[in-house]
Design a protein around this motif. Structure first.
Motif, short mmCIF file in Angstrom:
data_model
loop_
_atom_site.label_atom_id
_atom_site.label_comp_id
_atom_site.label_asym_id
_atom_site.label_seq_id
_atom_site.Cartn_x
_atom_site.Cartn_y
_atom_site.Cartn_z
N VAL A 92 0.85 -1.19 0.00
CA VAL A 92 0.00 0.00 0.00
C VAL A 92 0.90 1.24 0.00
O VAL A 92 1.84 1.32 0.78
CB VAL A 92 -0.90 -0.01 1.24
N PRO A 93 0.67 2.21 -0.91
CA PRO A 93 1.58 3.35 -1.00
C PRO A 93 1.52 4.23 0.22
O PRO A 93 0.46 4.45 0.81
CB PRO A 93 1.08 4.10 -2.24
N LEU A 94 2.71 4.74 0.62
CA LEU A 94 2.76 5.69 1.73
C LEU A 94 2.46 7.08 1.20
O LEU A 94 2.51 7.34 0.00
CB LEU A 94 4.14 5.67 2.38
N TRP A 95 2.15 7.98 2.13
CA TRP A 95 1.91 9.38 1.78
C TRP A 95 3.19 9.97 1.20
O TRP A 95 4.29 9.64 1.65
CB TRP A 95 1.47 10.13 3.03
N GLU A 96 3.08 10.88 0.21
CA GLU A 96 4.31 11.40 -0.40
C GLU A 96 5.10 12.30 0.53
O GLU A 96 6.26 12.58 0.28
CB GLU A 96 3.98 12.15 -1.70
N GLY A 97 4.51 12.76 1.63
CA GLY A 97 5.24 13.56 2.60
C GLY A 97 5.96 12.73 3.65
O GLY A 97 6.51 13.29 4.59
N THR A 98 5.94 11.38 3.52
CA THR A 98 6.58 10.53 4.52
C THR A 98 8.09 10.73 4.50
O THR A 98 8.71 10.72 3.44
CB THR A 98 6.26 9.06 4.23
N LEU A 99 8.70 10.94 5.67
CA LEU A 99 10.15 11.18 5.73
C LEU A 99 10.92 9.90 5.98
O LEU A 99 11.93 9.66 5.35
CB LEU A 99 10.45 12.20 6.83
N VAL A 100 10.48 9.07 6.92
CA VAL A 100 11.25 7.89 7.31
C VAL A 100 10.36 6.66 7.15
O VAL A 100 9.23 6.66 7.64
CB VAL A 100 11.72 8.01 8.77
N ASP A 101 10.86 5.64 6.46
CA ASP A 101 10.19 4.34 6.41
C ASP A 101 11.16 3.34 7.01
O ASP A 101 12.02 2.81 6.34
CB ASP A 101 9.85 3.98 4.96
N GLU A 102 11.02 3.10 8.30
CA GLU A 102 12.04 2.31 8.99
C GLU A 102 11.96 0.84 8.66
O GLU A 102 12.90 0.10 8.93
CB GLU A 102 11.90 2.51 10.51
N LEU A 103 10.85 0.39 8.08
CA LEU A 103 10.73 -1.03 7.74
C LEU A 103 11.28 -1.34 6.35
O LEU A 103 11.30 -2.49 5.95
CB LEU A 103 9.26 -1.45 7.79
N GLN A 104 11.71 -0.29 5.62
CA GLN A 104 12.07 -0.49 4.22
C GLN A 104 13.27 -1.43 4.10
O GLN A 104 14.33 -1.20 4.67
CB GLN A 104 12.43 0.85 3.59
N GLY A 105 13.10 -2.51 3.35
CA GLY A 105 14.18 -3.45 3.13
C GLY A 105 14.47 -4.37 4.29
O GLY A 105 15.38 -5.18 4.23
N ARG A 106 13.71 -4.29 5.37
CA ARG A 106 14.00 -5.12 6.53
C ARG A 106 13.18 -6.40 6.51
O ARG A 106 13.50 -7.36 7.18
CB ARG A 106 13.69 -4.36 7.82
N TYR A 107 12.07 -6.41 5.75
CA TYR A 107 11.23 -7.60 5.71
C TYR A 107 11.68 -8.50 4.56
O TYR A 107 11.95 -8.04 3.47
CB TYR A 107 9.77 -7.22 5.47
N ASP A 108 11.77 -9.80 4.83
CA ASP A 108 11.98 -10.77 3.77
C ASP A 108 10.67 -10.89 2.99
O ASP A 108 9.63 -11.20 3.57
CB ASP A 108 12.37 -12.12 4.39
N GLU A 109 10.74 -10.62 1.68
CA GLU A 109 9.50 -10.56 0.90
C GLU A 109 8.80 -11.92 0.84
O GLU A 109 7.59 -11.99 0.71
CB GLU A 109 9.82 -10.11 -0.53
N ARG A 110 9.57 -13.00 0.92
CA ARG A 110 8.97 -14.30 0.70
C ARG A 110 8.48 -14.93 2.01
O ARG A 110 7.38 -15.46 2.09
CB ARG A 110 10.00 -15.22 0.05
N THR A 111 9.31 -14.85 3.06
CA THR A 111 8.94 -15.52 4.30
C THR A 111 8.27 -14.60 5.30
O THR A 111 7.78 -15.06 6.33
CB THR A 111 10.19 -16.11 4.96
N HIS A 112 8.25 -13.25 5.04
CA HIS A 112 7.63 -12.27 5.94
C HIS A 112 8.29 -12.27 7.32
O HIS A 112 7.62 -12.11 8.33
CB HIS A 112 6.13 -12.52 6.10
N ILE A 113 9.61 -12.49 7.35
CA ILE A 113 10.33 -12.45 8.62
C ILE A 113 11.08 -11.13 8.70
O ILE A 113 11.69 -10.69 7.73
CB ILE A 113 11.30 -13.64 8.74
N LEU A 114 11.03 -10.49 9.88
CA LEU A 114 11.65 -9.18 10.06
C LEU A 114 13.11 -9.35 10.45
O LEU A 114 13.43 -10.07 11.40
CB LEU A 114 10.90 -8.41 11.14
N GLU A 115 14.03 -8.69 9.70
CA GLU A 115 15.45 -8.67 10.06
C GLU A 115 15.71 -7.46 10.95
O GLU A 115 15.07 -6.43 10.81
CB GLU A 115 16.30 -8.55 8.79
#
Lengths: 131, 88
Positions: A92-115
């Motif tokens: 789901v797209p974030l608002w264009e004024g969002t400054l920090v997305d701390e979850l970006q790249g931390r989730y494994d896309e396939r297993t949904h496990i958080l690094e």
């Protein structure tokens, strides 16, 4: 006396619930909308049920109202967390004024496990650009 | 003005307006999670309407319906979240 207190509680609760509906209509982003509904609507329902408990002034009714308030306070964050997590996986797209997305790249896309983060916990992280 | 009149003439229309606003988001919502959030909010507003109606009609039995509605709303939200996560 109980009637006046009950009327005041009802007005406060109705105002909070109206603000929650206004937020879900006007906020620009799913996650901002969820922050409006989860907090304000739960507080509004709590106030209205508290008004019912004050108005009826009966042991059974008060117990039922308090049980409903506690149940709502426990389950609303759980449901909101599950919906938000599933929405983040759906992209789901974030608002264009969002400054920090701390979850970006931390989730494994396939297993949904958080690094966890790579940098040491004491270091200051610079703000990332939105995705 | 008694509390019953106050509830039925001022508070219930106010909450109905809130339900209409949540329903607009349910119709427009660009993605499925938006609609789920709007539906969850409509159920929560329904619990509030039941509370006000129980006070306005002086019937404390109606609060049982609020308990059941809260339980059903939670189960529905969790089921929708599972469905959305499996769909990816």
């Amino acid at each position: 006396m109980a009637t006046i207190v009950s009327a005041i509680l009802i007005v406060i609760g109705a105002l909070f619930m109206f603000v929650a509906a206004l937020g879900v209509l006007r906020m620009p982003d799913l996650f901002l909308r969820m922050s409006a509904t989860t907090k304000a609507a739960t507080l509004g329902v709590g106030f209205i049920l508290l008004a019912a408990a004050v108005y009826f002034n009966d042991f059974g009714t008060t117990t039922r109202a308090l049980a409903t308030i506690i149940f709502l306070l426990i389950t609303a964050p759980v449901a909101a967390h599950m919906i938000g997590r599933a929405a983040y996986f759906n992209g789901v797209p974030l608002w264009e004024g969002t400054l920090v997305d701390e979850l970006q790249g931390r989730y494994d896309e396939r297993t949904h496990i958080l690094e966890s983060a790579e940098e040491s916990p004491g270091s200051k992280t610079e703000p990332q650009t939105s995705r | 003005m008694s509390l019953a009149e106050f509830g039925t003439t001022i508070i219930l229309p106010f909450l109905s307006l809130a339900i209409v606003m949540a329903f607009i988001r349910l119709m427009r919502g660009p993605s499925l999670p938006d609609r789920v959030v709007a539906l969850d909010l409509i159920t929560t507003l329904g619990i509030g309407v039941i509370g006000v109606y129980a006070i306005a009609t002086n019937q404390p039995v109606l609060l049982d319906v609020a308990v059941v509605l809260a339980l059903t709303a939670f189960l529905g939200a969790v089921a929708f979240a599972y469905y959305m996560e499996r769909r990816v």
